[in-house]
Design a protein around this motif. Structure first.
Motif, PDB file in Angstrom:
ATOM      1  N   ALA A 108      -0.024 -31.188   2.484  1.00  0.00           N
ATOM      2  CA  ALA A 108      -1.146 -30.328   2.840  1.00  0.00           C
ATOM      3  C   ALA A 108      -2.383 -31.164   3.181  1.00  0.00           C
ATOM      4  O   ALA A 108      -3.090 -30.890   4.159  1.00  0.00           O
ATOM      5  N   PHE A 109      -2.648 -32.187   2.374  1.00  0.00           N
ATOM      6  CA  PHE A 109      -3.783 -33.078   2.646  1.00  0.00           C
ATOM      7  C   PHE A 109      -3.608 -33.786   3.980  1.00  0.00           C
ATOM      8  O   PHE A 109      -4.552 -33.911   4.765  1.00  0.00           O
ATOM      9  N   SER A 110      -2.394 -34.245   4.259  1.00  0.00           N
ATOM     10  CA  SER A 110      -2.125 -34.949   5.511  1.00  0.00           C
ATOM     11  C   SER A 110      -2.323 -34.030   6.712  1.00  0.00           C
ATOM     12  O   SER A 110      -2.837 -34.456   7.752  1.00  0.00           O
ATOM     13  N   ALA A 111      -1.904 -32.763   6.576  1.00  0.00           N
ATOM     14  CA  ALA A 111      -2.085 -31.813   7.674  1.00  0.00           C
ATOM     15  C   ALA A 111      -3.559 -31.601   7.976  1.00  0.00           C
ATOM     16  O   ALA A 111      -3.973 -31.562   9.145  1.00  0.00           O
ATOM     17  N   LEU A 112      -4.381 -31.479   6.927  1.00  0.00           N
ATOM     18  CA  LEU A 112      -5.816 -31.314   7.127  1.00  0.00           C
ATOM     19  C   LEU A 112      -6.433 -32.550   7.781  1.00  0.00           C
ATOM     20  O   LEU A 112      -7.309 -32.443   8.639  1.00  0.00           O
ATOM     21  N   MET A 113      -5.963 -33.728   7.384  1.00  0.00           N
ATOM     22  CA  MET A 113      -6.484 -34.953   7.971  1.00  0.00           C
ATOM     23  C   MET A 113      -6.118 -35.064   9.456  1.00  0.00           C
ATOM     24  O   MET A 113      -6.905 -35.557  10.265  1.00  0.00           O
ATOM     25  N   VAL A 255       1.457 -30.437  12.631  1.00  0.00           N
ATOM     26  CA  VAL A 255       0.594 -29.930  11.561  1.00  0.00           C
ATOM     27  C   VAL A 255       1.154 -28.623  11.012  1.00  0.00           C
ATOM     28  O   VAL A 255       1.154 -28.395   9.797  1.00  0.00           O
ATOM     29  N   LEU A 256       1.645 -27.749  11.887  1.00  0.00           N
ATOM     30  CA  LEU A 256       2.226 -26.484  11.443  1.00  0.00           C
ATOM     31  C   LEU A 256       3.435 -26.723  10.537  1.00  0.00           C
ATOM     32  O   LEU A 256       3.576 -26.087   9.484  1.00  0.00           O
ATOM     33  N   VAL A 257       4.301 -27.653  10.944  1.00  0.00           N
ATOM     34  CA  VAL A 257       5.476 -27.966  10.123  1.00  0.00           C
ATOM     35  C   VAL A 257       5.050 -28.548   8.776  1.00  0.00           C
ATOM     36  O   VAL A 257       5.616 -28.219   7.725  1.00  0.00           O
ATOM     37  N   LEU A 258       4.017 -29.402   8.778  1.00  0.00           N
ATOM     38  CA  LEU A 258       3.513 -29.968   7.530  1.00  0.00           C
ATOM     39  C   LEU A 258       3.071 -28.870   6.567  1.00  0.00           C
ATOM     40  O   LEU A 258       3.393 -28.902   5.377  1.00  0.00           O
TER      41      LEU A 258
END
Length: 271
Positions: A108-113, A255-258
Motif C-alpha cells: 500500500a505504501f509503495s502504491a502511494l509512492m 498501482v491498481l494491482v498493488l
C-alpha cells in the motif's frame, strides 16, 4: 468445465503478469482459491509452475525486443537466491499473520509512492558499481529511437532483491512486485525495462520452489497443466502488448494491482 475456467483465468493472469513483471502467480492464486475453490496447496504449486511458464514465455519475447537488461538480471539474481536461502531457513519460525500484514502494508505504501510525480524517470548517472560492471544499456522509444539509460543505487537494489527472495520463500510468490519496485523506484530504470528484467528473473526463483512442491506431491496435473498453458499464452500476448503500451498506462495498472493485492494480504493477516 473446471479445466476451461482454469485456462481462461490463467490466460488473464498471464497477460497482466507479463505486462507488470509479476509472473502471474500473485494474481492466479486468489482466483483459484477464492473464485474456483481449489485447495490452497495445489493452487500454490500450480502458481509456482505458472511463474516459470510466464518467465519463459515472456523472457524470450523481451530479449528479442531488447527490453531485458541481461547483465543486471544476472547480477541481481545473486541477491534473490541468497534471500531465498535465508527465507527457507526462516520459514519454520516466522509468524504468517505478521508477514501478511507487513507485506500488505508495504504494498500500500509503495502504491502511494508510485502515484507521486517524480522529477526524473530515469537515472541521471551510473552508480560506480553499475559503471564497473557495465549494467547500463539502451531502450527503444515508441518512435523506434534508442536512448541510453543509467543505473543508480545498485547496492540498495541488490539488498532489495535479497528481501524479495526471503518473501518469495516465506510466502510462495514470485516476488516480481518487489523486483519491479526496486528497479523502477530506487535504481530508476525505465518501467518497461524493469518489468522485462523482472520477468526474466522470477523464473529462477520459482523453479526451485516448484521442484520442492513436486517432490512433496502437491502438483496436480489436472490443475497445473491448464494453468501453465493459460499463463504461457497470456504471457506471450502480454509481452507483445508491453512494447506498444504507454509507460503511464502501465504505471496506473501497476498501482491498481498493488492496492488490490495489498488489501488481500492485510485481510489474510487479520483473519
Amino acid at each position: 468445465m473446471l479445466s476451461f475456467l482454469l485456462l481462461v483465468a490463467s490466460l488473464g493472469a498471464g497477460f497482466l503478469g507479463a505486462i507488470l513483471g509479476l509472473g502471474g502467480g500473485i494474481i492466479v492464486v486468489p482466483v483459484l482459491t477464492l473464485g474456483l475453490g481449489v485447495d490452497i496447496r495445489y493452487s500454490i504449486a500450480a502458481s509456482l509452475l505458472s511463474i516459470v511458464a510466464t518467465s519463459s514465455g515472456a523472457a524470450a519475447s523481451f530479449l528479442k525486443d531488447n527490453l531485458t537488461n541481461l547483465r543486471l538480471a544476472v547480477f541481481l539474481e545473486v541477491g534473490t537466491v541468497c534471500g531465498a536461502i535465508v527465507g527457507f531457513l526462516l520459514s519454520g519460525l516466522a509468524n504468517a499473520n505478521v508477514l501478511f500484514l507487513l507485506f500488505g502494508s508495504f504494498l500500500a505504501f509503495s502504491a502511494l509512492m508510485m502515484l507521486r510525480p517524480r522529477r526524473s524517470v530515469r537515472a541521471a548517472r551510473n552508480h560506480p558499481w553499475a559503471a564497473k560492471l557495465k549494467l547500463d544499456s539502451t531502450v527503444a522509444l515508441p518512435s523506434g529511437e534508442r536512448v541510453s539509460y543509467a543505473v543508480e543505487n545498485v547496492p540498495f537494489g541488490l539488498a532489495a532483491m535479497g528481501v524479495a527472495g526471503v518473501l518469495s520463500a516465506l510466502l510462495g510468490i514470485g516476488s516480481g512486485l518487489f523486483k519491479v519496485l526496486a528497479m523502477d523506484g530506487a535504481m530508476k530504470l525505465p518501467l518497461k525495462v524493469s518489468s522485462a528484467t523482472s520477468n526474466f528473473m522470477i523464473g529462477v526463483t520459482a523453479a526451485a520452489s516448484a521442484g520442492a512442491f513436486f517432490l512433496r506431491g502437491d502438483v496436480r496435473p489436472d490443475i497445473a497443466v491448464p494453468v501453465s498453458l493459460g499463463i504461457l499464452v497470456g504471457a506471450w500476448l502480454g509481452a507483445r502488448a508491453l512494447v506498444r503500451l504507454p509507460e503511464t498506462l502501465i504505471r496506473r495498472v501497476f498501482v491498481l494491482v498493488l492496492l488490490v493485492v495489498s488489501a488481500q494480504m492485510i485481510r489474510k493477516g487479520l483473519a
